[in-house]
Design a protein around this motif. Structure first.
Motif, mmCIF file in Angstrom:
data_model
loop_
_atom_site.group_PDB
_atom_site.id
_atom_site.type_symbol
_atom_site.label_atom_id
_atom_site.label_comp_id
_atom_site.label_asym_id
_atom_site.label_seq_id
_atom_site.Cartn_x
_atom_site.Cartn_y
_atom_site.Cartn_z
ATOM 1 N N THR A 487 12.912 -5.283 -4.999
ATOM 2 C CA THR A 487 12.835 -6.575 -4.306
ATOM 3 C C THR A 487 12.852 -6.358 -2.798
ATOM 4 O O THR A 487 12.091 -6.991 -2.056
ATOM 5 C CB THR A 487 14.020 -7.472 -4.722
ATOM 6 N N ARG A 490 9.462 -4.968 -1.755
ATOM 7 C CA ARG A 490 8.407 -5.975 -1.819
ATOM 8 C C ARG A 490 8.381 -6.820 -0.549
ATOM 9 O O ARG A 490 7.312 -7.223 -0.084
ATOM 10 C CB ARG A 490 8.602 -6.865 -3.052
ATOM 11 N N SER A 494 3.651 -5.323 1.720
ATOM 12 C CA SER A 494 2.775 -6.333 1.113
ATOM 13 C C SER A 494 1.835 -5.728 0.084
ATOM 14 O O SER A 494 1.259 -6.442 -0.741
ATOM 15 C CB SER A 494 1.971 -7.040 2.206
ATOM 16 N N LEU A 496 2.734 -3.547 -2.239
ATOM 17 C CA LEU A 496 3.599 -2.866 -3.197
ATOM 18 C C LEU A 496 2.928 -2.663 -4.559
ATOM 19 O O LEU A 496 3.092 -1.613 -5.183
ATOM 20 C CB LEU A 496 4.909 -3.645 -3.378
ATOM 21 N N TRP A 514 11.513 -5.849 -13.220
ATOM 22 C CA TRP A 514 12.260 -6.989 -12.689
ATOM 23 C C TRP A 514 13.432 -7.378 -13.589
ATOM 24 O O TRP A 514 14.368 -8.067 -13.145
ATOM 25 C CB TRP A 514 11.337 -8.193 -12.489
#
Length: 562
Positions: A487, A490, A494, A496, A514
């Motif tokens: 996270t 990220r 931009s 990623l 996630w």
């Protein structure tokens, strides 16, 4: 059957006086072969040797190998440059007694000997104590508490003229004459080994020095292939090759690699005995082309397979069959050969090809390369399995395993980018030697998974490894769960999604990142890796017949690194 005249190989006992021995050294007829270790005796130990000579004690036997062969040898001894022997003349290479012989020469000639640390030891500072009793040390190096007027330099005793010797008190003249005569008339015992090839001579050397390190095949070949006229020194030539490969990070290849290639080219075999039988002229003639072939193989691995450093190669030995290919095909492979070579590379890498019986397998694989050179597909007698299940079950991460290195090569092919800024990851040889090296990162950190109750055998899987910069490993990721640190990345990167594709992690959500779902991640990555191997490996019947046949071999290979 032809009878062998064994008498030619029998050692011949003989002897030599001091003047003859030194004269032969100074004429270049006695040489120290390169495979002998450096001169390490101290001046004190050398003085003790001369003391034994003066007292007529035995000092052991010298063993010389008399031959017309010309080997790489130590030409300079101390501050004396020794000449090369006459063409066609016999040279006596010292197989045993190098330290004693060098001590004699250094002390009796009064040489200054350079040491590794940069210091210089003056062997002229050896004296004869004319007042010493026979049961005392007659030859000394320390004049402290000695009567300097009753001590003479050994070199002066032997080389000084009548004027220098007569300057000593008359009471010492008998000892001066006696000691000089004892040295000059001492019979040095010598055994001469004649009419034997270098492999026999070096075997004798190895057996004599049974407590020392045996000579390597490369050391023997350095001696055997040395050619003064053609300015060829294998040791220097190999160093030049390593120097040329260092800027491209392939400097870790072994000397065995180039010897095996040369032998396959010249003899179609690369076992030790085949290499030892190679002719010097043929070896030197083929060397430049063999070096070029190795360099072309390295270039191919780097550019086509995108293996940036040699430490990632599943086997350095792979340079031998590929070097053999480029020796016979100096241009880039055409389309059919390119596919066949790629299939060969990954079959050897995933199949543990060179984990044992390397020389025999190289001979077999030379024949496979011969077929590829003719655009013909070879047959293989070992199956490989790149299915997701097999990758998961056999992926225990150890940087020394060829199976693991094959997968790491696949990762490197996609030129992995840094998670935080999409910059290209810097991969270095000295960062890849161990499983805990700087470039290796457990995507699901070990500490995090251990805390979640996942066993180490499942945590430490190559499918959980990504190649990253040391900066990310230590300062940014540490023991954080993937959902947490990804996270953060990220927000700053931009691109990623594109970055992660370079790590064969195509979809962060589909890979369970996630949700910190480790099982989903490992399965998805196994499928991605398997699909990549599918693009490179030609399906063969041997694979279908026994999809799991290599499991036991892989487990055996793993056990050697645990």
């Amino acid at each position: 059957m032809e009878q062998v005249n064994l008498a030619l190989a029998l050692p011949v006992p003989t002897h030599s006086r001091y003047t003859t021995l030194l004269s032969d050294i100074e004429k270049g007829e006695i040489k120290i072969p390169q495979f002998q270790r450096d001169f390490v005796w101290s001046i004190q130990k050398s003085a003790a040797l001369i003391d034994s000579v003066i007292k007529a004690y035995p000092i052991g036997t010298f063993i010389f190998w008399d031959t017309k062969e010309r080997l790489r040898s130590v030409r300079d001894l101390g501050n004396v440059r020794l000449p090369e022997p006459k063409d066609g003349g016999v040279v006596s290479f010292v197989l045993d007694g190098q330290q004693r012989l060098t001590s004699l020469f250094a002390v009796l000639k009064g040489l200054k000997i350079g040491r590794d640390a940069g210091s210089v030891e003056d062997f002229s500072e050896v004296y004869v104590d004319l007042k010493a009793n026979p049961d005392e040390q007659i030859v000394i190096t320390d004049l402290t508490e000695k009567d300097a007027a009753a001590c003479i330099k050994l070199s002066d005793l032997l080389q000084g003229g009548l004027k220098k010797l007569s300057a000593y008190p008359e009471e010492f003249h008998p000892k001066l004459d006696e000691y000089k005569e004892r040295i000059q008339s001492y019979d040095f015992a010598i055994i001469r080994v004649r009419d034997v090839p270098i492999e026999v001579a070096t075997e004798i050397f190895t057996r004599i020095n049974v407590g020392g390190k045996p000579l390597s095949l490369f050391e023997i070949m350095v001696a055997k292939t040395y050619d003064e006229k053609r300015k060829f020194d294998l040791s220097e030539a190999f160093d030049d090759l390593i120097t040329s490969l260092t800027p491209v990070d392939y400097e870790t290849i072994s000397d065995a690699t180039i010897l095996q290639l040369v032998s396959l080219v010249l003899a179609g075999d690369c076992k030790k005995q085949a290499i030892l039988k190679l002719g010097k002229k043929d070896f030197i003639d083929v060397w430049p082309k063999a070096v070029d072939a190795i360099e072309r193989a390295v270039e191919y691995f780097r550019d086509t397979y995108r293996i940036p450093v040699s430490q990632l190669l599943p086997y350095n030995t792979l340079l031998v069959p590929f070097g053999y290919y480029f020796y016979h095909h100096p241009d880039k492979p055409d389309v059919p050969q390119r596919g066949l070579l790629e299939d060969f590379f990954w079959r050897c890498s995933l199949g543990g090809r060179y984990s044992s019986a390397v020389e025999s397998k190289l001979v077999q694989d030379m024949k496979r390369i011969d077929l590829i050179l003719k655009d013909q597909s070879p047959d293989y007698d070992w199956p490989i399995n790149a299915s997701p299940d097999f990758l998961i079950g056999n992926g225990w991460f150890n940087a020394g395993r060829s199976f693991v290195k094959a997968i790491l090569c696949l990762y490197a092919y996609h030129e992995p980018k840094s998670f935080n800024d999409n910059a290209k990851v810097n991969i270095q040889n000295n960062w890849l030697k161990q499983s805990n090296s700087k470039n290796y990162h457990h995507f699901f950190p070990r500490a995090y998974l251990a805390k979640e109750g996942v066993e180490e055998a499942r945590i430490n899987n190559v499918l959980n490894i990504t190649i990253v910069d040391d900066y990310l490993n230590k300062r940014k990721i540490r023991a954080r769960p993937p959902s947490d640190y990804m996270t953060e990345f990220r927000q700053g990167n931009s691109a990623l999604a594109a970055t992660m594709k370079t790590h064969l992690i195509d979809d962060l959500d589909g890979f369970g990142v996630w949700h910190d779902d480790y099982d989903q991640f490992v399965r998805a990555r196994a499928e991605a890796v398997s699909a990549e191997f599918g693009k490179r490996i030609i399906p063969r019947e041997v694979d279908k017949q026994n999809q799991a046949a290599r499991t036991d071999d892989f487990e055996e290979e793993m056990s050697t690194f645990e």
